[in-house]
Motif scaffolding. Structure first.
Motif, mmCIF file in Angstrom:
data_model
loop_
_atom_site.group_PDB
_atom_site.id
_atom_site.type_symbol
_atom_site.label_atom_id
_atom_site.label_comp_id
_atom_site.label_asym_id
_atom_site.label_seq_id
_atom_site.Cartn_x
_atom_site.Cartn_y
_atom_site.Cartn_z
ATOM 1 N N VAL A 523 46.312 50.574 37.069
ATOM 2 C CA VAL A 523 45.700 49.775 38.157
ATOM 3 C C VAL A 523 47.297 49.274 38.763
ATOM 4 C CG1 VAL A 523 44.797 47.671 39.846
ATOM 5 C CG2 VAL A 523 43.405 49.006 37.325
ATOM 6 N N ARG A 524 47.180 49.860 39.740
ATOM 7 C CA ARG A 524 48.531 49.598 40.544
ATOM 8 C C ARG A 524 48.797 48.304 41.200
ATOM 9 N NH1 ARG A 524 47.129 52.501 44.426
ATOM 10 N NH2 ARG A 524 48.230 54.105 44.236
ATOM 11 N N GLY A 525 49.806 47.853 40.347
ATOM 12 C CA GLY A 525 50.289 46.271 40.735
ATOM 13 C C GLY A 525 49.650 45.498 39.973
ATOM 14 N N LEU A 526 48.925 45.785 38.918
ATOM 15 C CA LEU A 526 47.657 44.404 37.883
ATOM 16 C C LEU A 526 49.040 44.030 37.092
ATOM 17 C CD1 LEU A 526 45.866 43.341 36.964
ATOM 18 C CD2 LEU A 526 44.678 45.196 36.160
ATOM 19 N N LYS A 527 49.045 42.949 36.884
ATOM 20 C CA LYS A 527 49.890 42.177 35.974
ATOM 21 C C LYS A 527 49.085 41.285 35.630
ATOM 22 C CE LYS A 527 54.352 45.000 36.838
ATOM 23 N NZ LYS A 527 55.484 45.215 36.898
ATOM 24 N N VAL A 528 49.190 40.312 34.349
ATOM 25 C CA VAL A 528 48.294 39.829 33.877
ATOM 26 C C VAL A 528 49.792 38.529 32.742
ATOM 27 C CG1 VAL A 528 46.552 38.377 33.181
ATOM 28 C CG2 VAL A 528 46.346 40.678 34.144
ATOM 29 N N THR A 529 49.128 36.956 33.575
ATOM 30 C CA THR A 529 50.241 36.379 32.286
ATOM 31 C C THR A 529 49.785 36.252 31.368
ATOM 32 O OG1 THR A 529 49.210 34.595 33.447
ATOM 33 C CG2 THR A 529 50.743 34.956 34.244
ATOM 34 N N ALA A 530 50.297 35.680 30.409
ATOM 35 C CA ALA A 530 49.039 35.526 29.228
ATOM 36 C C ALA A 530 48.485 34.671 29.037
ATOM 37 C CB ALA A 530 50.300 35.262 27.928
ATOM 38 N N THR A 531 48.229 33.348 29.658
ATOM 39 C CA THR A 531 47.613 32.578 29.970
ATOM 40 C C THR A 531 46.120 32.614 30.993
ATOM 41 O OG1 THR A 531 49.513 30.329 30.357
ATOM 42 C CG2 THR A 531 47.569 30.125 31.084
ATOM 43 N N ALA A 532 46.627 33.576 31.552
ATOM 44 C CA ALA A 532 45.673 34.158 32.442
ATOM 45 C C ALA A 532 44.589 35.164 32.045
ATOM 46 C CB ALA A 532 45.896 34.443 33.613
ATOM 47 N N LEU A 533 45.095 34.933 30.966
ATOM 48 C CA LEU A 533 44.643 36.902 30.388
ATOM 49 C C LEU A 533 43.041 36.370 29.626
ATOM 50 C CD1 LEU A 533 45.043 39.084 29.849
ATOM 51 C CD2 LEU A 533 45.328 38.547 27.122
ATOM 52 N N PRO A 534 42.404 35.738 29.359
ATOM 53 C CA PRO A 534 41.163 35.204 29.094
ATOM 54 C C PRO A 534 40.013 35.043 30.103
ATOM 55 C CG PRO A 534 42.266 33.695 27.700
ATOM 56 C CD PRO A 534 43.278 34.384 28.531
ATOM 57 N N ASP A 535 40.558 35.070 31.499
ATOM 58 C CA ASP A 535 39.904 35.171 33.033
ATOM 59 C C ASP A 535 40.039 36.319 32.983
ATOM 60 O OD1 ASP A 535 40.124 32.290 32.648
ATOM 61 O OD2 ASP A 535 41.097 31.609 33.775
ATOM 62 N N TYR A 536 40.894 36.995 33.049
ATOM 63 C CA TYR A 536 40.962 37.926 33.171
ATOM 64 C C TYR A 536 40.165 39.032 32.703
ATOM 65 C CZ TYR A 536 42.287 42.785 33.811
ATOM 66 O OH TYR A 536 42.040 44.201 34.231
ATOM 67 N N VAL A 537 40.036 39.264 31.450
ATOM 68 C CA VAL A 537 39.459 39.896 30.518
ATOM 69 C C VAL A 537 37.730 39.287 30.518
ATOM 70 C CG1 VAL A 537 38.724 40.904 28.374
ATOM 71 C CG2 VAL A 537 41.015 40.562 28.595
ATOM 72 N N GLU A 538 37.520 38.153 30.688
ATOM 73 C CA GLU A 538 35.530 38.085 30.771
ATOM 74 C C GLU A 538 35.461 38.735 32.250
ATOM 75 O OE1 GLU A 538 33.167 33.903 32.201
ATOM 76 O OE2 GLU A 538 35.609 33.793 31.470
ATOM 77 N N ARG A 539 36.646 38.168 33.433
ATOM 78 C CA ARG A 539 36.041 38.401 34.724
ATOM 79 C C ARG A 539 35.394 40.414 34.891
ATOM 80 N NH1 ARG A 539 39.821 36.699 37.266
ATOM 81 N NH2 ARG A 539 41.872 38.591 37.193
ATOM 82 N N VAL A 540 36.474 41.165 33.844
ATOM 83 C CA VAL A 540 36.178 42.721 34.342
ATOM 84 C C VAL A 540 35.496 43.186 33.314
ATOM 85 C CG1 VAL A 540 37.587 45.171 33.470
ATOM 86 C CG2 VAL A 540 38.590 43.301 34.711
ATOM 87 N N LEU A 541 34.841 42.158 32.523
ATOM 88 C CA LEU A 541 33.861 42.647 31.409
ATOM 89 C C LEU A 541 32.573 42.102 32.093
ATOM 90 C CD1 LEU A 541 35.451 41.822 28.018
ATOM 91 C CD2 LEU A 541 34.871 44.427 28.490
ATOM 92 N N ARG A 542 31.970 41.637 32.719
ATOM 93 C CA ARG A 542 31.077 41.014 33.364
ATOM 94 C C ARG A 542 31.004 41.865 34.520
ATOM 95 N NH1 ARG A 542 29.043 36.046 32.296
ATOM 96 N NH2 ARG A 542 30.803 34.409 31.162
ATOM 97 N N ARG A 543 31.879 42.152 34.887
ATOM 98 C CA ARG A 543 31.420 43.066 36.401
ATOM 99 C C ARG A 543 31.585 44.605 35.392
ATOM 100 N NH1 ARG A 543 37.359 42.583 39.191
ATOM 101 N NH2 ARG A 543 36.504 40.330 40.696
ATOM 102 N N TYR A 544 31.407 44.971 34.246
ATOM 103 C CA TYR A 544 31.229 46.248 33.425
ATOM 104 C C TYR A 544 29.404 46.443 33.456
ATOM 105 C CZ TYR A 544 29.787 48.729 28.671
ATOM 106 O OH TYR A 544 29.275 49.522 28.568
ATOM 107 N N LEU A 545 29.517 44.846 32.668
ATOM 108 C CA LEU A 545 27.829 44.461 32.388
ATOM 109 C C LEU A 545 26.805 44.264 34.016
ATOM 110 C CD1 LEU A 545 28.609 41.386 29.984
ATOM 111 C CD2 LEU A 545 28.209 43.542 29.152
ATOM 112 N N ALA A 546 27.670 44.602 34.815
ATOM 113 C CA ALA A 546 27.323 44.415 36.056
ATOM 114 C C ALA A 546 26.425 45.984 36.880
ATOM 115 C CB ALA A 546 27.289 43.265 37.226
ATOM 116 N N GLN A 547 27.519 47.101 36.955
ATOM 117 C CA GLN A 547 27.637 47.675 37.037
ATOM 118 C C GLN A 547 26.993 48.704 35.822
ATOM 119 O OE1 GLN A 547 31.045 48.324 39.163
ATOM 120 N NE2 GLN A 547 31.347 45.932 40.346
#
Length: 567
Positions: A523-547
């Motif tokens: 994804v263009r420009g997408l970089k995630v800090t190590a600290t924010a990684l759990p939040d990011y993965v959770e967010r994407v997986l919840r969108r997957y489950l919803a869609q």
């Protein structure tokens, strides 16, 4: 056969052209024998296999300071030894420090385990060596090896003596050599197996490993052989792979693939359309590795893998050269492997063997185990099975030949060691490379982060039950296969919300092997800090489950998802 430290003799290679100015890619078969970079000069000066004598007679006695730099950072790899990263060096200095500034006085030592095949006696020795010489380290790699750290050069001869006494070796575990041969960890026992590739693995090892004719290759050479319909050895990303198939006229054999690999220039291997019977696999392997030795690109290290030659030649030319110049006969045409039905191919869980007994696969945390745990696993396997175990290409381990009435007891024993037989998708699907803890190329931490991420996702998404791979890599070199994971994380330094440089990851989404093999989406420009990684993965997986649609895999959803849903 040709010596590895010199170009092949005329009998061992295609006719030479007259050497002159070095044009092209530094191929021996084109007459380009003068070394074109320091690595080629190092190999020309002395075969890497010869360093063992110096280790045993000089370096182990005189100590680290006596080691010749060309041996330290070159030839010692031929015996599985790399210097590890000096503690306290942050990722921002990885690319700017000289090798001698990065080197610690300790080594990583890789034990090659061809086909992942182990006995309880061997695993017990691996565990004992870990405890006595490696500060307890003993990681399972995604190439079925065991990897130690904190090894002193003074201890290497004794470690070799103990490993070799039980039939193990570190020969050509690293270096520009034929590396460990991946094999199905359930070869010979799985009820659904197409063909058992074990005899070919054994014969290739006997004929080629440690042979000076093939110990000076342009770069490393990775091999995979499996007759499992699960496609369980990542055949698409090996230099050569033999994949079990049923030929409509000739029965079970192997489909031949060449030229796969990842790192910074990933390529999926190509089918040559050739069917190879079990008895001919070693000869065909010899032809493919011979092409790599003679025609492989030696001018630039970053173009020296077989995948670049295959990309330039194409499948038709490669097969023609293989048949006409190296085998002296045509190969039979054959079918492609069928797509695997199962979405996991790591063999974790309890499965019935074809003899009625069971094999039990379990998942450590991202391949991280220790010597004490491995000795306990050896004891459990000895008490519950026949004394046979396997490592997998997914950083897992399997106990074979368990009677039905012993399965529950074995599972309980493994779970007590935090080795999960029924893991969550997050524990099961997460792998990680060595990372900055020991690796001189790494930029960020991996093993500990992968464990913490697993724990967080299990807590936040307890009902998630879809197969999912999360691969964590400490640098761009893709040892943990980031491009072919559902969620691939490439370590790099990123800026946090306060503008500070911190550990983080570039994200690859929707990669896969087996089912719909291909590389992940960035994804263009997408970089995630190590600290924010759990939040990011959770967010994407919840969108997957919803869609998601019925039966839609994560990787399939990623291909159609909007960029804002992946951010």
């Amino acid at each position: 056969m040709a010596a590895a430290s010199t170009p092949p003799s005329p009998a061992a290679a295609p006719p030479r052209r007259s050497p002159g100015r070095h044009r092209g890619e530094g191929q021996w078969a084109a007459g380009h024998f003068t070394p074109l970079n320091p690595n080629e000069q190092m190999k020309r000066d002395d075969d890497g296999l010869n360093v063992r004598t110096r280790i045993e007679t000089v370096y182990a006695k005189a100590g680290f300071d006596a080691i010749d730099p060309a041996d330290l950072r070159g030839r010692m790899r031929w015996w599985g030894l790399y210097t590890q990263r000096r503690p306290g060096i942050d990722g921002g200095r990885t690319a700017v420090l000289a090798p001698e500034e990065l080197d610690d006085r300790y080594f990583m030592l890789r034990v090659r385990i061809d086909g992942g095949r182990l006995t309880t006696a061997q695993l017990r020795v691996i565990g004992e060596v870990s405890q006595e010489f490696a500060r307890g380290t003993a990681d399972i790699t995604d190439r079925q090896n065991i990897q130690y750290h904190w090894i002193r050069i003074e201890d290497v001869p004794e470690i070799w003596r103990r490993l070799e006494a039980v039939g193990l070796s570190t020969t050509e575990a690293c270096g520009d050599t034929p590396r460990v041969i991946l094999g199905s960890p359930v070869a010979g026992v799985a009820a659904d197996e197409i063909i058992d590739g074990t005899p070919a693995i054994e014969e290739i090892h006997r004929r080629f490993i440690g042979d000076p004719a093939f110990s000076n290759l342009p770069r490393k050479f990775k091999t995979a052989i499996s007759g499992s319909p699960l496609l369980d050895v990542a055949h698409e990303i090996n230099d050569v792979a033999f994949v079990g198939v049923h030929h409509p006229e000739h029965g079970p054999g192997f489909d031949l693939w060449v030229g796969g690999g990842l790192s910074t220039n990933p390529r999926i291997g190509v089918r040559l359309g050739a069917w190879v019977p079990l008895s001919e696999v070693p000869d065909v392997f010899g032809g493919v590795i011979g092409i790599f030795r003679d025609h492989g690109y030696r001018r630039l290290r970053n173009r020296a893998r077989l995948k670049f030659l295959v990309a330039d030649w194409g499948a038709t030319k490669f097969r023609t050269v293989l048949e006409q110049e190296y085998l002296g006969r045509p190969l039979l045409d054959g079918p492609a492997p069928a797509q695997p039905v199962a979405r996991w191919r790591d063999h974790v869980g309890v499965h019935r063997q074809k003899d009625g007994r069971f094999y039990v696969g379990f998942a450590p945390r991202a391949g991280r185990v220790d010597g004490t745990t491995l000795t306990k696993v050896a004891a459990l396997a000895e008490a519950h099975g026949s004394g046979r175990l396997r490592t997998t290409a997914e950083q897992k381990m399997i106990v074979l030949d368990v009677p039905g009435d012993r399965v529950d007891s074995l599972v309980a024993g493994l779970e007590a060691l935090d080795l999960r037989v029924t893991p969550s998708p997050f524990r099961r699907g997460t792998m990680a490379c060595t990372g900055i803890e020991f690796c001189k190329l790494a930029i960020v931490e991996t093993k500990g982060l992968a464990a913490r991420l697993t724990d967080e996702l299990e807590r936040r998404l307890p009902g998630f039950d879809e197969p999912l791979t999360i691969n964590v890599n400490g640098c761009p070199n893709a040892c943990a296969r980031i491009q072919v994971a559902d969620i691939g994380l490439k370590g790099q330094l990123v800026l946090d919300d306060a503008g500070r440089q911190v550990e983080g990851f570039q994200v690859h989404l929707g990669g896969a092997l087996g089912l719909g093999a291909g590389f992940g989406r960035k994804v263009r420009g997408l970089k995630v800090t190590a600290t924010a990684l759990p939040d990011y993965v959770e967010r994407v997986l919840r969108r997957y489950l919803a869609q998601r649609e019925d039966g839609e895999r994560f990787a399939q959803w990623v291909t159609r998802a909007a960029e804002e849903d992946l951010a």
